[in-house]
Enzyme design. Structure first.
Site: not given
Lengths: 339, 339
Positions: B84, B126-128
């Site tokens: 993200d 830190g991802e979706m």
């Protein structure tokens, strides 16, 4: 014997009339979409791979399908798209579905056709941020691509014109026939509910079809956004004037297709209308000087949802791997960290 | 009569022996992959949609398929993934292909199975960067999803356990049988070239199969990265110790599968090895204390490329549109601009 032939003929005539009565196409300002005719299946398959290949971007992470997602109506459903390094795009991504029917591509019409459009985002620093030279280097380093280009184009060297030809050929297949509305247009009177039909009648009688007509229900002209009242927006886009340099073209945008409009939210070039109700309300007010009641808006929205057609139906392409000679993606350039 | 029966029997026996000789499966440390057995086709279809749905992310732009791209060997082919707001991930994204055979999920094994893994990235900032609560709200607002969950799970309310069950069920189908190597394992002696066979012999004789064995050619144990020599890296990941809290597990990582390894570049948990040649060279040196010659490395690489199996073969799913009640994506939060 003669009598028999006459009877058979009359019977056949009667049947023909009955069939015709049930399926007489309606004469309306909106026309049905016909299924795509594939001219070169090999080129379409190659174009499909290119459309899904993120290696045509600097980061190795953005493909055509990122912003024109074929699982989601050919759009990204964002107000404005996310470009390389999470840059915020200046304008709403239009759907790729039925885009072959557009008079020109992009909201301001700056590309005359799909082929001219396809090269744009690849090299746009705010979108895929690559160069055409690097894109060719990538493809050229992958034997399976080299072979496929050679088979399709009968030439040894890949060039960007072949890349955009193939992507355009694939995009031309992305039409969406067989919507409920098309079934009705083609003569099936039961395809639409009373509410949907009332919505269509109001859509037509209110003058929406002046711009939203033809097979794509739009896409075939540029019109001023804000005919009766100016359109209030934070967007800096000024539309066709950027291409024509004619002052009269300021705020003229390509009329978007309304095909599959239920799937292509949010709406307008600035993506400011979150719902179909918002969009219908605003269009009535600023383009037609009309204030639709909630019931009227509801009916028009019900009609608009009948424009959702058969979505793209194909297997997810699998791409050949890069080789040791393939330029590597650069999603986190060292100098960007300093920004 | 008796003689006739005997002759027929002998003939049949002869035939059976001949067939057996041609197709006797080989007894090797690597086993063939069998095609997936689908237990619940409805759940797999639902999981496929969820896997491709970017609405399970905060930005509305990141799906499972973004980092585990099924067009590209189930990985993103980046050193570390893009999360993200273009955050740089801490570790290389492992392939989802054949991941159901892993002893545990993630490089450090912190998820015991695919179901436990699937919820991680959705809620990882830190991802979706979404939350499980919002993911459920999104799905719950889309009638077609609601209906499909109800059909599959026989319950009225969607919960995150159903979401991860469905994604895991889809991922379990992502196996890649019928590689050249598997054809050879199953008895087709002509499936491998001399070079590929020499590579496999060297791979086995050098001790690579001590860790890279079984149907997935890895994935079934944790091993120290740097047995003979320490591995030099900028990565802060320490592997299994983060889960077990045992000092002996520092720098122990899950041995990656080598299935489809030609497609899953770059290599190692830090993605530092750009090519298969790099990876083979480094593994020989730090794990086995061997320095392979260029010819030896070439042979091993040729063998490794025979591990590419049948890639996922299904239609791109089309998802139902959001409704007016669906929480909207937030790719460009206003407060983030100040950062």
């Amino acid at each position: 014997m003669k009598a028999q032939i006459l009877m058979v003929s009359l019977f056949a005539l009667g049947l023909a009339t009955a069939v015709a009565a049930e399926t007489t196409p309606k004469d309306e300002p909106i026309k049905p979409i016909e299924a795509a005719v594939v001219k070169d299946a090999g080129m379409v398959e190659l174009g499909k791979k290119l459309y899904f290949d993120p290696r045509l971007s600097k980061s190795g992470a953005i493909s055509c399908n990122s912003c024109h997602n074929l699982s989601m109506g050919g759009t990204d459903n964002l107000q404005t798209s996310i470009g390389d390094h999470w840059q915020q795009g200046p304008i709403n991504a239009p759907t790729v579905l039925n885009s072959s029917m557009n008079v020109a591509q992009f909201w301001d019409g700056r590309a005359k056709d799909l082929k001219a459009q396809a090269g744009g985002p690849i090299a746009n620093p705010g979108e895929m941020a690559f160069t055409h030279e690097l894109a060719i280097k990538v493809l050229d380093s992958i034997p399976a691509y080299k072979e496929e280009f050679k088979t399709v184009f009968k030439k040894d060297a890949i060039d960007i014109g072949m890349v955009t030809d193939a992507i355009a050929a694939f995009e031309e297949t992305l039409v969406t026939p067989d919507s409920k509305f098309d079934q009705w247009l083609k003569g099936d009177d039961k395809a639409l509910s009373e509410k949907e039909l009332a919505g269509y009648k109001l859509f037509k009688d209110s003058g929406c079809t002046a711009c939203h007509n033809g097979a794509a229900v739009g896409g075939n002209s540029f019109q001023k956004m804000g005919v009766v009242e100016p359109y209030k927006t934070d967007s800096k886009a000024e539309g066709l004037v950027a291409v024509s340099k004619q002052d009269a073209d300021r705020f003229k945008f390509k009329v978007p297709t309304l095909r599959n409009v239920e799937m292509t939210y949010p709406y307008f070039h600035d993506g400011a209308a979150k719902t179909l109700e918002d969009a219908v309300h605003t269009m009535g007010q600023i383009q037609l000087g009309k204030k639709f009641s909630d019931e009227e808006t509801g009916n028009i929205v019900a009609f608009l949802k009948t424009l959702t057609g058969k979505q793209p139906d194909f297997k997810l392409p699998v791409m050949a791997p890069s080789t040791n000679d393939t330029p590597r993606p650069d999603p986190f350039p060292k100098d960007a960290a300093a920004k």
